[in-house]
Design a protein around this motif. Structure first.
Motif, PDB file in Angstrom:
ATOM      1  N   PRO A 119      -9.055  16.355   4.056  1.00 29.99           N
ATOM      2  CA  PRO A 119      -9.630  15.345   3.158  1.00 29.99           C
ATOM      3  C   PRO A 119      -9.433  15.661   1.677  1.00 29.99           C
ATOM      4  O   PRO A 119      -9.243  14.759   0.876  1.00 29.99           O
ATOM      5  N   THR A 120      -9.481  16.959   1.315  1.00 35.44           N
ATOM      6  CA  THR A 120      -9.272  17.338  -0.076  1.00 35.44           C
ATOM      7  C   THR A 120      -8.338  18.532  -0.146  1.00 35.44           C
ATOM      8  O   THR A 120      -8.219  19.306   0.806  1.00 35.44           O
ATOM      9  N   ASP A 121      -7.700  18.696  -1.284  1.00 34.75           N
ATOM     10  CA  ASP A 121      -6.797  19.825  -1.508  1.00 34.75           C
ATOM     11  C   ASP A 121      -7.534  21.157  -1.411  1.00 34.75           C
ATOM     12  O   ASP A 121      -6.978  22.143  -0.957  1.00 34.75           O
ATOM     13  N   LEU A 122      -8.780  21.171  -1.823  1.00 37.95           N
ATOM     14  CA  LEU A 122      -9.587  22.392  -1.776  1.00 37.95           C
ATOM     15  C   LEU A 122      -9.735  22.944  -0.366  1.00 37.95           C
ATOM     16  O   LEU A 122      -9.919  24.139  -0.183  1.00 37.95           O
ATOM     17  N   GLU A 123      -9.638  22.097   0.642  1.00 39.37           N
ATOM     18  CA  GLU A 123      -9.899  22.491   2.021  1.00 39.37           C
ATOM     19  C   GLU A 123      -8.673  23.013   2.773  1.00 39.37           C
ATOM     20  O   GLU A 123      -8.806  23.445   3.915  1.00 39.37           O
ATOM     21  N   ARG A 124      -7.511  22.979   2.142  1.00 41.41           N
ATOM     22  CA  ARG A 124      -6.305  23.412   2.853  1.00 41.41           C
ATOM     23  C   ARG A 124      -6.319  24.919   3.119  1.00 41.41           C
ATOM     24  O   ARG A 124      -6.445  25.720   2.199  1.00 41.41           O
ATOM     25  N   PRO A 125      -6.111  25.324   4.382  1.00 41.51           N
ATOM     26  CA  PRO A 125      -6.077  26.750   4.714  1.00 41.51           C
ATOM     27  C   PRO A 125      -4.663  27.319   4.581  1.00 41.51           C
ATOM     28  O   PRO A 125      -3.704  26.594   4.290  1.00 41.51           O
TER      29      PRO A 125
END
Length: 159
Positions: free
Chosen positions: A21-27
């Motif tokens: 959903p957001t760039d911050l959440e990409r692992p």
């Protein structure tokens, strides 16, 4: 005059943005996990163990930190490392812990490459830091006076 060490580490390779959903959440990707471990090995081999870690709040930077498997050092998760430009990151370093001898900053591009260039213009290759790229700068004097810092070495870790 006190010599300090600033280590700038661009996070390891992350997965593609879909379906997060957001760039911050990409692992991290599987390659990124291997590269983070290789970066930790390189830092240990060089004797570059931080007294303090400043880490972006993004999942991929947190996972990079975890993959380094470095000795326990206090960690400050700083959202400004995710969003901020290089000058804001420099201000963050100037206002940090004055007694820290070796500081590791884990963040993103273009900010970290630009910060390295602010500290020692044209020392990094033109393409800047790749994923898992490390720039090690020598800081002479107090963090609050940080204006320039010679690039001692740079390395890109691959696992």
């Amino acid at each position: 005059m006190t010599e300090r060490t600033l280590i700038l580490l661009r996070h390891a390779k992350s997965v593609d943005p879909d379906p997060y959903p957001t760039d911050l959440e990409r692992p991290l990707s599987p390659r990124g996990r291997r590269d983070a471990a290789a970066a930790g090995s390189w830092l240990r081999d060089q004797g570059l163990l931080p007294d303090l870690v400043l880490c972006s709040t993004a999942v991929r930077t947190r996972e990079t930190l975890e993959g380094l498997a470095l000795a326990e050092a206090p960690v400050v998760f700083e959202h400004r490392l995710y969003l901020g430009p290089a000058h804001d990151t420099l201000d963050l370093l100037r206002n940090g812990a004055p007694d820290v001898s070796t500081l590791l900053v884990i963040g993103h591009n273009p900010t970290l490459s630009m910060l390295s260039d602010l500290l020692d213009p044209d020392a990094l290759p033109d393409e800047g830091l790749a994923t898992s790229g490390i720039a090690v700068h020598s800081v002479h004097g107090a963090w609050r006076d940080l204006e320039t810092a010679a690039l001692k070495t740079h390395h890109t870790s691959r696992g």
